[in-house]
Design a protein around this motif. Structure first.
Motif, PDB file in Angstrom:
ATOM      1  N   PHE A  92      43.925  39.795  34.879  1.00 29.53           N
ATOM      2  CA  PHE A  92      43.205  39.264  35.763  1.00 29.53           C
ATOM      3  C   PHE A  92      44.025  37.954  36.265  1.00 29.53           C
ATOM      4  O   PHE A  92      44.409  37.760  37.577  1.00 29.53           O
ATOM      5  CB  PHE A  92      41.819  38.851  35.436  1.00 29.53           C
ATOM      6  N   SER A  93      44.312  37.014  35.402  1.00 29.37           N
ATOM      7  CA  SER A  93      45.346  35.875  35.677  1.00 29.37           C
ATOM      8  C   SER A  93      46.464  36.133  36.319  1.00 29.37           C
ATOM      9  O   SER A  93      47.026  35.645  37.523  1.00 29.37           O
ATOM     10  CB  SER A  93      45.318  35.078  34.561  1.00 29.37           C
ATOM     11  N   SER A  94      47.151  37.204  35.701  1.00 28.21           N
ATOM     12  CA  SER A  94      48.489  37.797  36.528  1.00 28.21           C
ATOM     13  C   SER A  94      48.372  38.058  37.879  1.00 28.21           C
ATOM     14  O   SER A  94      49.101  37.841  38.775  1.00 28.21           O
ATOM     15  CB  SER A  94      49.058  38.646  35.540  1.00 28.21           C
ATOM     16  N   ASN A  95      47.381  39.078  38.288  1.00 30.39           N
ATOM     17  CA  ASN A  95      46.952  39.711  39.507  1.00 30.39           C
ATOM     18  C   ASN A  95      46.639  38.405  40.413  1.00 30.39           C
ATOM     19  O   ASN A  95      47.111  38.250  41.670  1.00 30.39           O
ATOM     20  CB  ASN A  95      46.026  40.475  39.392  1.00 30.39           C
ATOM     21  N   LEU A  96      45.915  37.440  40.001  1.00 29.67           N
ATOM     22  CA  LEU A  96      45.314  36.345  40.786  1.00 29.67           C
ATOM     23  C   LEU A  96      46.433  35.739  41.259  1.00 29.67           C
ATOM     24  O   LEU A  96      46.531  35.064  42.331  1.00 29.67           O
ATOM     25  CB  LEU A  96      44.167  35.652  40.038  1.00 29.67           C
ATOM     26  N   ASN A  97      47.202  35.181  40.210  1.00 30.73           N
ATOM     27  CA  ASN A  97      48.668  34.411  40.615  1.00 30.73           C
ATOM     28  C   ASN A  97      49.450  35.222  41.805  1.00 30.73           C
ATOM     29  O   ASN A  97      49.871  34.363  42.676  1.00 30.73           O
ATOM     30  CB  ASN A  97      49.379  34.081  39.426  1.00 30.73           C
ATOM     31  N   GLY A  98      49.658  36.215  41.372  1.00 27.00           N
ATOM     32  CA  GLY A  98      50.456  37.178  42.751  1.00 27.00           C
ATOM     33  C   GLY A  98      49.671  36.950  43.747  1.00 27.00           C
ATOM     34  O   GLY A  98      50.405  36.689  45.025  1.00 27.00           O
ATOM     35  N   GLN A  99      48.335  37.251  44.088  1.00 26.48           N
ATOM     36  CA  GLN A  99      47.610  36.986  45.472  1.00 26.48           C
ATOM     37  C   GLN A  99      47.520  35.553  45.816  1.00 26.48           C
ATOM     38  O   GLN A  99      47.871  35.423  47.150  1.00 26.48           O
ATOM     39  CB  GLN A  99      46.126  37.567  44.991  1.00 26.48           C
ATOM     40  N   LEU A 100      47.632  34.797  45.016  1.00 30.30           N
ATOM     41  CA  LEU A 100      47.633  33.355  45.599  1.00 30.30           C
ATOM     42  C   LEU A 100      49.172  32.905  46.068  1.00 30.30           C
ATOM     43  O   LEU A 100      49.050  32.085  46.953  1.00 30.30           O
ATOM     44  CB  LEU A 100      47.156  32.359  44.194  1.00 30.30           C
ATOM     45  N   GLN A 101      50.122  33.445  45.260  1.00 34.75           N
ATOM     46  CA  GLN A 101      51.475  33.238  45.861  1.00 34.75           C
ATOM     47  C   GLN A 101      51.659  33.947  47.150  1.00 34.75           C
ATOM     48  O   GLN A 101      52.380  33.342  48.122  1.00 34.75           O
ATOM     49  CB  GLN A 101      52.467  33.484  44.958  1.00 34.75           C
ATOM     50  N   ASP A 102      51.090  35.032  47.406  1.00 35.21           N
ATOM     51  CA  ASP A 102      51.363  35.741  48.714  1.00 35.21           C
ATOM     52  C   ASP A 102      50.590  34.891  49.833  1.00 35.21           C
ATOM     53  O   ASP A 102      51.197  34.740  51.074  1.00 35.21           O
ATOM     54  CB  ASP A 102      50.651  37.235  48.616  1.00 35.21           C
TER      55      ASP A 102
ATOM     56  N   ILE B  49      47.125  24.031  49.522  1.00 35.39           N
ATOM     57  CA  ILE B  49      46.550  23.057  48.509  1.00 35.39           C
ATOM     58  C   ILE B  49      45.879  23.709  47.500  1.00 35.39           C
ATOM     59  O   ILE B  49      46.217  23.624  46.261  1.00 35.39           O
ATOM     60  CB  ILE B  49      46.084  21.840  49.087  1.00 35.39           C
ATOM     61  N   LEU B  50      44.910  24.442  47.653  1.00 34.40           N
ATOM     62  CA  LEU B  50      44.223  25.325  46.615  1.00 34.40           C
ATOM     63  C   LEU B  50      44.858  26.355  45.977  1.00 34.40           C
ATOM     64  O   LEU B  50      44.783  26.262  44.883  1.00 34.40           O
ATOM     65  CB  LEU B  50      43.133  25.899  47.382  1.00 34.40           C
ATOM     66  N   ASP B  51      45.928  26.952  46.607  1.00 38.43           N
ATOM     67  CA  ASP B  51      46.730  27.776  46.138  1.00 38.43           C
ATOM     68  C   ASP B  51      47.551  27.124  45.234  1.00 38.43           C
ATOM     69  O   ASP B  51      47.820  27.627  44.019  1.00 38.43           O
ATOM     70  CB  ASP B  51      47.831  28.497  47.129  1.00 38.43           C
ATOM     71  N   LEU B  52      48.157  26.099  45.295  1.00 39.54           N
ATOM     72  CA  LEU B  52      49.050  25.165  44.512  1.00 39.54           C
ATOM     73  C   LEU B  52      48.089  25.042  43.069  1.00 39.54           C
ATOM     74  O   LEU B  52      48.753  24.970  41.974  1.00 39.54           O
ATOM     75  CB  LEU B  52      49.849  24.028  45.167  1.00 39.54           C
ATOM     76  N   LEU B  53      46.887  24.417  43.395  1.00 43.63           N
ATOM     77  CA  LEU B  53      46.217  23.929  42.409  1.00 43.63           C
ATOM     78  C   LEU B  53      45.559  25.101  41.356  1.00 43.63           C
ATOM     79  O   LEU B  53      45.780  25.129  40.135  1.00 43.63           O
ATOM     80  CB  LEU B  53      45.067  23.142  42.817  1.00 43.63           C
TER      81      LEU B  53
ATOM     82  N   ALA C 103      34.093  32.839  41.252  1.00 45.53           N
ATOM     83  CA  ALA C 103      34.492  33.808  41.886  1.00 45.53           C
ATOM     84  C   ALA C 103      34.874  33.110  43.434  1.00 45.53           C
ATOM     85  O   ALA C 103      35.604  33.429  44.219  1.00 45.53           O
ATOM     86  CB  ALA C 103      33.709  34.988  41.809  1.00 45.53           C
ATOM     87  N   ILE C 104      33.803  32.432  44.006  1.00 44.24           N
ATOM     88  CA  ILE C 104      33.923  31.792  45.225  1.00 44.24           C
ATOM     89  C   ILE C 104      35.117  30.848  45.285  1.00 44.24           C
ATOM     90  O   ILE C 104      35.844  30.906  46.481  1.00 44.24           O
ATOM     91  CB  ILE C 104      32.327  30.864  45.745  1.00 44.24           C
ATOM     92  N   THR C 105      35.459  30.078  44.167  1.00 44.45           N
ATOM     93  CA  THR C 105      36.299  29.285  44.267  1.00 44.45           C
ATOM     94  C   THR C 105      37.686  29.854  44.436  1.00 44.45           C
ATOM     95  O   THR C 105      38.616  29.819  45.027  1.00 44.45           O
ATOM     96  CB  THR C 105      36.486  28.523  42.927  1.00 44.45           C
ATOM     97  N   TYR C 106      37.940  31.047  43.624  1.00 43.70           N
ATOM     98  CA  TYR C 106      39.128  31.927  43.792  1.00 43.70           C
ATOM     99  C   TYR C 106      39.428  32.668  45.050  1.00 43.70           C
ATOM    100  O   TYR C 106      40.420  32.907  45.501  1.00 43.70           O
ATOM    101  CB  TYR C 106      39.131  33.075  42.710  1.00 43.70           C
ATOM    102  N   SER C 107      38.228  32.603  45.896  1.00 50.87           N
ATOM    103  CA  SER C 107      38.222  33.401  46.949  1.00 50.87           C
ATOM    104  C   SER C 107      38.623  32.661  48.282  1.00 50.87           C
ATOM    105  O   SER C 107      39.045  32.866  49.376  1.00 50.87           O
ATOM    106  CB  SER C 107      36.835  33.937  47.330  1.00 50.87           C
ATOM    107  N   LEU C 108      38.460  31.001  48.066  1.00 51.90           N
ATOM    108  CA  LEU C 108      38.482  30.288  49.380  1.00 51.90           C
ATOM    109  C   LEU C 108      40.176  30.044  49.871  1.00 51.90           C
ATOM    110  O   LEU C 108      40.043  30.223  51.053  1.00 51.90           O
ATOM    111  CB  LEU C 108      38.434  28.860  48.692  1.00 51.90           C
ATOM    112  N   PRO C 109      41.123  30.259  49.119  1.00 48.09           N
ATOM    113  CA  PRO C 109      42.494  30.265  49.914  1.00 48.09           C
ATOM    114  C   PRO C 109      42.643  31.517  50.567  1.00 48.09           C
ATOM    115  O   PRO C 109      43.217  31.254  51.777  1.00 48.09           O
ATOM    116  CB  PRO C 109      43.424  30.177  48.383  1.00 48.09           C
ATOM    117  N   LYS C 110      42.415  32.525  50.357  1.00 47.66           N
ATOM    118  CA  LYS C 110      42.480  33.803  51.057  1.00 47.66           C
ATOM    119  C   LYS C 110      41.371  33.650  52.311  1.00 47.66           C
ATOM    120  O   LYS C 110      42.173  34.000  53.486  1.00 47.66           O
ATOM    121  CB  LYS C 110      42.167  35.059  50.434  1.00 47.66           C
ATOM    122  N   ALA C 111      40.352  33.254  52.164  1.00 50.06           N
ATOM    123  CA  ALA C 111      39.421  32.985  53.292  1.00 50.06           C
ATOM    124  C   ALA C 111      39.978  32.036  54.397  1.00 50.06           C
ATOM    125  O   ALA C 111      40.046  32.180  55.691  1.00 50.06           O
ATOM    126  CB  ALA C 111      38.088  32.688  52.742  1.00 50.06           C
TER     127      ALA C 111
END
Length: 585
Positions: free
Chosen positions: A359-369, A414-418, A452-460
């Motif tokens: 999950f962490s690996s997939n999330l990092n990929g999404q955040l970087q994109d 900023i959220l992506d980097l953090l 889950a809401i926190t992880y969704s904020l950068p994409k939203a």
């Protein structure tokens, strides 16, 4: 022996064994497994104070040496090891001592005469008490298959408690002379009721004993073959044939373990097993500990056994909170997908390390994109604001919209980097650290919803930045364009919007059918909107009903006398002068 008993204001006490003639020792009680000091009142026994422990309680803390190398010293062998004892060095570096005749282990430095005297005193007392218990209970137990681990713990300067456990190789378990409270080793599971379930936790501690003190652990062909069978079954029958397997490790690690176990050399007899080469026993102990602990966590052999990794043995189901119902549509339902994945990782407040790493690996990929796209959007806004027709005096709606898009994209970056920085630290962390992190954020009712809401904020935020930038762009070309340009661009936008809407609806329709949670949140949102509308209507009705009727107005009187509906009553409350005259002009 004569004893003086004064109650201790402590949660646990050490338990004395019967006197065996060793009347020259006096020990004070102290809480076992704790660094707390006893209160002012203590119990004094003429005999050793003992306390049960498990293999996880064995402490391997570094000790600062205070020694001088004598002149002309050219050998590094310790010559002051007491007779009957042998010093061993664990492959990881820790030193321990073994009395092979008594099958006793300790990590305490017995090279000091006073400590050695205490250790041998405890050892004799415990072994004599065990023999007496076997004889009185008419039990069948081969002492050549029983190991004793002794670890005195000092509280303050004078208070000493002898912590111990026996390891039974025949039954693969630890046992004690006194009643043992297993709360520390069963805390991961709730509602543990059967002794067979607790037996799995104790067996896991037995394999932990193999990892700590491997010298006398019997590495036999049967044990190696059993471990191979477990690895093969977990690899082929579980992970390769099921995506919901609750087996320990993942397929790649299992294959690596299987190749290591295949290379283990089993001695022809136990007598040929080297006491100093405990590497094979350590490998077996660590893998078997993980398997047995996994059996305990998944309630193997119980009525509520967890057969699938995502199955809750306590019947817990996630229900979205009002916050999730409101924010999910605004965040494009991405928190729904995130909370589902998180609850697959953290089931019954137990974290699956394999799934957490994935999950962490997939999330990092999404955040970087999303970080890359947010950076592009930020540059697009800066370039858009530099256009002469946009950068006018004052603040036009185009500039305001572009500024809003710029700020939103910066927030996404900023959220992506953090989050990427945090997940790189937590992603491949120890299982206990990941479990503590998820446990801290877990809510008993709503689970990991906030995470889950926190992880969704950068994409939203990125999507909203695109929407706002498109609005600014649309205002610009619509206000300055002619009819032909407006018609052309509008046609293209309409075609693109139709294709996007069709694709999104098609995918979401399939997702909502296969994912009841999204459909449930949609229905919950509609239900709450309907409830809110009903409350608004009731408020309006209550407000109008409190109005006092105007004097000499037929409309209000008619509404009161003919039992009109509230809506008609409101209409009829209009002043009579504006509606009473209906006739020819």
């Amino acid at each position: 022996p004569n004893t003086v008993s004064i109650p201790l204001d402590l949660p646990a006490q050490a338990i004395p064994v019967s006197d065996h003639g060793f009347d020259h020792h006096v020990r004070y009680t102290a809480p076992p497994g704790s660094n707390e000091l006893p209160g002012s009142e203590v119990i004094i026994y003429d005999g050793p104070q003992i306390s049960s422990m498990v293999a996880n309680d064995v402490m391997r803390d570094p000790v600062v040496p205070n020694i001088t190398v004598r002149a002309m010293t050219m050998t590094a062998h310790d010559t002051n090891v007491p007779q009957g004892w042998t010093a061993f060095v664990h492959p990881e570096g820790a030193r321990y001592f073994m009395n092979q005749e008594k099958r006793t282990f300790t990590e305490t430095n017995i090279c000091e005469p006073d400590i050695c005297e205490d250790i041998e005193y405890y050892m004799e007392c415990l072994l004599d008490e065990l023999r007496r218990t076997i004889e009185e209970g008419n039990l069948t137990l081969n002492m050549e298959q029983v190991d004793l681990v002794v670890e005195p713990k000092t509280f303050g300067s004078d208070l000493v408690v002898c912590c111990y456990y026996f390891a039974n190789h025949r039954d693969r378990c630890l046992f004690w002379l006194d009643d043992f409270n297993p709360k520390n080793i069963i805390s991961e599971c709730k509602s543990v009721q059967s002794l067979s379930h607790i037996r799995l936790a104790i067996e896991a501690q037995y394999w932990r004993h193999w990892d700590l003190f491997p010298s006398l652990c019997p590495v036999t062909k049967d044990i190696v073959n059993e471990l191979k069978d477990m690895l093969i079954h977990a690899t082929c029958a579980d992970h390769l044939t099921s995506l919901q397997s609750s087996a320990a490790f993942d397929a790649t690690i299992l294959k690596d373990h299987l190749s290591v176990v295949d290379s283990i050399t089993v001695p022809s007899t136990l007598a040929d097993q080297s006491l100093r080469r405990g590497h094979a026993a350590i490998v077996i102990g660590r893998i078997m500990y993980t398997f047995t602990h996994n059996h305990f966590v998944n309630y193997h052999g119980e009525d509520c056994v967890r057969l699938m990794l995502e199955q809750s043995v306590h019947g817990w189901q996630y229900k979205p909170s009002p916050l999730m119902v409101i924010l999910a549509p605004l965040l494009f339902f991405d928190p729904v997908a995130q909370v589902q994945e998180l609850h697959k990782v953290f089931v019954d407040e137990v974290a699956c390390t394999t799934r957490w790493n994935s999950f962490s690996s997939n999330l990092n990929g999404q955040l970087q994109d999303s970080n890359l796209l947010a950076t592009v959007l930020l540059n697009a806004n800066v370039g858009f604001l530099a256009i002469g027709s946009v950068d006018l005096n004052g603040r036009s709606p185009i500039q305001v919209a572009s500024y809003m898009s710029l700020v939103v994209s910066m927030g996404s970056i900023i959220l992506d980097l953090l989050l990427v920085s945090h997940n790189r630290t937590m992603g491949r962390s120890e299982p206990l650290l990941a479990e503590c992190f998820l446990s801290e954020l877990h809510d008993q009712k709503y689970g990991l919803e906030k995470l889950a809401i926190t992880y969704s904020l950068p994409k939203a935020l990125l999507i909203w930045g695109m929407v706002i930038f498109f609005a600014a762009f649309s205002i610009d070309w619509w206000s300055s364009g002619n009819i032909s340009s407006r018609a052309t661009v509008s046609s293209v936008i309409l075609v693109v919007f139709v294709m996007m809407a069709y694709s999104v609806i098609l995918i979401r329709k399939a997702d909502w059918r296969t994912t009841p949670l999204r459909w449930g949140i949609g229905l919950e949102l509609l239900s709450r909107m309907a409830d809110a509308w009903e409350q608004v209507v009731e408020f309006m009705m209550a407000t109008y009903s409190k109005r006092e009727p105007r004097p000499n107005t037929e409309g209000v009187a008619g509404a009161q006398n003919t039992d009109l509906s509230p809506a008609n009553a409101v209409i009829s409350s209009i002043p009579h002068s504006s509606t009473s005259y209906i006739g020819p002009v």
